[in-house]
Design a protein around this motif. Structure first.
Motif, PDB file in Angstrom:
ATOM      1  N   GLY A 143       0.740  -1.024  -0.007  1.00 20.57           N
ATOM      2  CA  GLY A 143      -0.050  -0.060   0.062  1.00 20.57           C
ATOM      3  C   GLY A 143       0.792   1.191   0.007  1.00 20.57           C
ATOM      4  N   GLN A 146       2.227   2.216  -3.640  1.00 22.42           N
ATOM      5  CA  GLN A 146       1.402   2.539  -4.311  1.00 22.42           C
ATOM      6  C   GLN A 146       1.106   4.033  -4.090  1.00 22.42           C
ATOM      7  N   ARG A 147       1.283   4.272  -3.133  1.00 27.92           N
ATOM      8  CA  ARG A 147       1.111   5.663  -2.401  1.00 27.92           C
ATOM      9  C   ARG A 147       2.132   6.576  -3.021  1.00 27.92           C
ATOM     10  N   PHE A 167      -4.432  -1.132  -8.145  1.00 25.48           N
ATOM     11  CA  PHE A 167      -4.699  -1.704  -6.901  1.00 25.48           C
ATOM     12  C   PHE A 167      -4.737  -3.420  -6.886  1.00 25.48           C
ATOM     13  N   SER A 168      -4.488  -3.900  -8.142  1.00 25.83           N
ATOM     14  CA  SER A 168      -4.684  -5.316  -8.601  1.00 25.83           C
ATOM     15  C   SER A 168      -3.795  -6.003  -7.611  1.00 25.83           C
ATOM     16  N   LEU A 170      -2.715  -5.834  -4.638  1.00 24.65           N
ATOM     17  CA  LEU A 170      -2.822  -5.436  -3.040  1.00 24.65           C
ATOM     18  C   LEU A 170      -3.776  -6.511  -2.571  1.00 24.65           C
ATOM     19  N   ARG A 175      -7.061  -3.128  -0.341  1.00 29.93           N
ATOM     20  CA  ARG A 175      -7.206  -2.447  -1.437  1.00 29.93           C
ATOM     21  C   ARG A 175      -8.454  -1.647  -1.345  1.00 29.93           C
ATOM     22  N   ILE A 178      -6.913   1.806   0.326  1.00 25.05           N
ATOM     23  CA  ILE A 178      -6.157   2.615  -0.477  1.00 25.05           C
ATOM     24  C   ILE A 178      -6.665   3.214  -1.669  1.00 25.05           C
ATOM     25  N   ARG A 179      -7.921   2.478  -2.324  1.00 23.56           N
ATOM     26  CA  ARG A 179      -8.505   3.221  -3.281  1.00 23.56           C
ATOM     27  C   ARG A 179      -9.482   4.398  -2.882  1.00 23.56           C
ATOM     28  N   THR A 182      -7.148   7.027  -2.487  1.00 26.84           N
ATOM     29  CA  THR A 182      -6.862   7.734  -3.728  1.00 26.84           C
ATOM     30  C   THR A 182      -7.804   8.632  -4.281  1.00 26.84           C
ATOM     31  N   THR A 197      -9.639  -0.400 -14.885  1.00 23.37           N
ATOM     32  CA  THR A 197      -9.887  -1.598 -14.098  1.00 23.37           C
ATOM     33  C   THR A 197     -10.783  -2.604 -14.825  1.00 23.37           C
ATOM     34  N   GLU A 202     -14.996  -1.400  -8.550  1.00 25.08           N
ATOM     35  CA  GLU A 202     -13.923  -0.358  -8.358  1.00 25.08           C
ATOM     36  C   GLU A 202     -14.406   0.687  -9.403  1.00 25.08           C
TER      37      GLU A 202
END
Length: 218
Positions: A143, A146-147, A167-168, A170, A175, A178-179, A182, A197, A202
């Motif tokens: 995570g 990705q940030r 996010f795939s 994570l 997930r 984090i999404r 984001t 996606t 999502e």
């Protein structure tokens, strides 16, 4: 001649791209307004990533045009260099440079000016990781990586941000958080984004609009 609204950030018109006999993208048209997030939803192999690569400049279209802020950046006969498009991209695995610290990763691509360090601090504050500047990528969780990838993509103030299923990789429990984080960051900063996606839930969460892609078209 098509008139493009001044608030329109991205305009793809009749874009096509083939690899041999495979038509990855076929006469595709898509417009995104400034500050809008569009989810590009579709199964593997439908052409989603190819479209992102055409917008970013990693691939050249066989036909059609791509414009950002009414500026032609890609066609069958004209292609603006990747570094001059001011397009940010977040990949599935983050794609951080393993030999660079968090601060160096985020600073990568920024001009070497006194304001670069300030901008790095700003975007790390956005993603809530100001205390990790000296960490190496292998010392971060998935995570956190990705940030940092998001911070690096936002640092140059891109005209448009492209996110390719970020996010795939994570864990499911991480997930969702984090999404949502984001999405909050993108909305708080009025970032124009195209979010790819294959996950319908999502797509619904992230997008102001959803473009469903099938066999190279929308």
């Amino acid at each position: 001649m098509t008139t493009i609204a001044t608030s329109q950030k991205l305009n793809c018109e009749q874009v096509s791209k083939a690899y041999g006999d495979v038509q990855a993208v076929k006469n595709l048209s898509l417009r995104i307004s400034a500050g809008e997030i569009v989810s590009l939803l579709g199964p593997s192999g439908c052409g989603k990533t190819t479209l992102l690569r055409l917008i970013a400049g990693f691939e050249e279209p066989d036909g059609g045009t791509v414009r950002i802020d009414d500026n032609l950046i890609a066609s069958a006969s004209q292609n603006t260099a990747i570094e001059k498009r001011n397009v940010g991209m977040v990949f599935q695995d983050g794609a951080l440079f393993p030999h660079l610290t968090v601060e160096q990763n985020v600073k990568y691509g920024l001009s070497k000016t006194d304001t670069a360090k300030l901008r790095v601090k700003e975007v790390l504050q956005l993603v809530g990781l100001t205390d990790l500047t000296r960490r190496m990528p292998h010392q971060l969780s998935g995570g956190q990586q990705q940030r940092i990838a998001l911070a690096r993509a936002l640092a140059p103030n891109p005209n448009i941000l492209l996110l390719d299923e970020p996010f795939s990789n994570l864990d499911p429990g991480l997930r969702g958080q984090i999404r949502q984080d984001t999405l909050n960051i993108l909305k708080a900063n009025s970032v124009t984004a195209l979010f790819v996606t294959h996950d319908q839930e999502e797509a619904l969460l992230m997008g102001d609009r959803i473009a469903v892609m099938h066999e190279g078209g929308i």
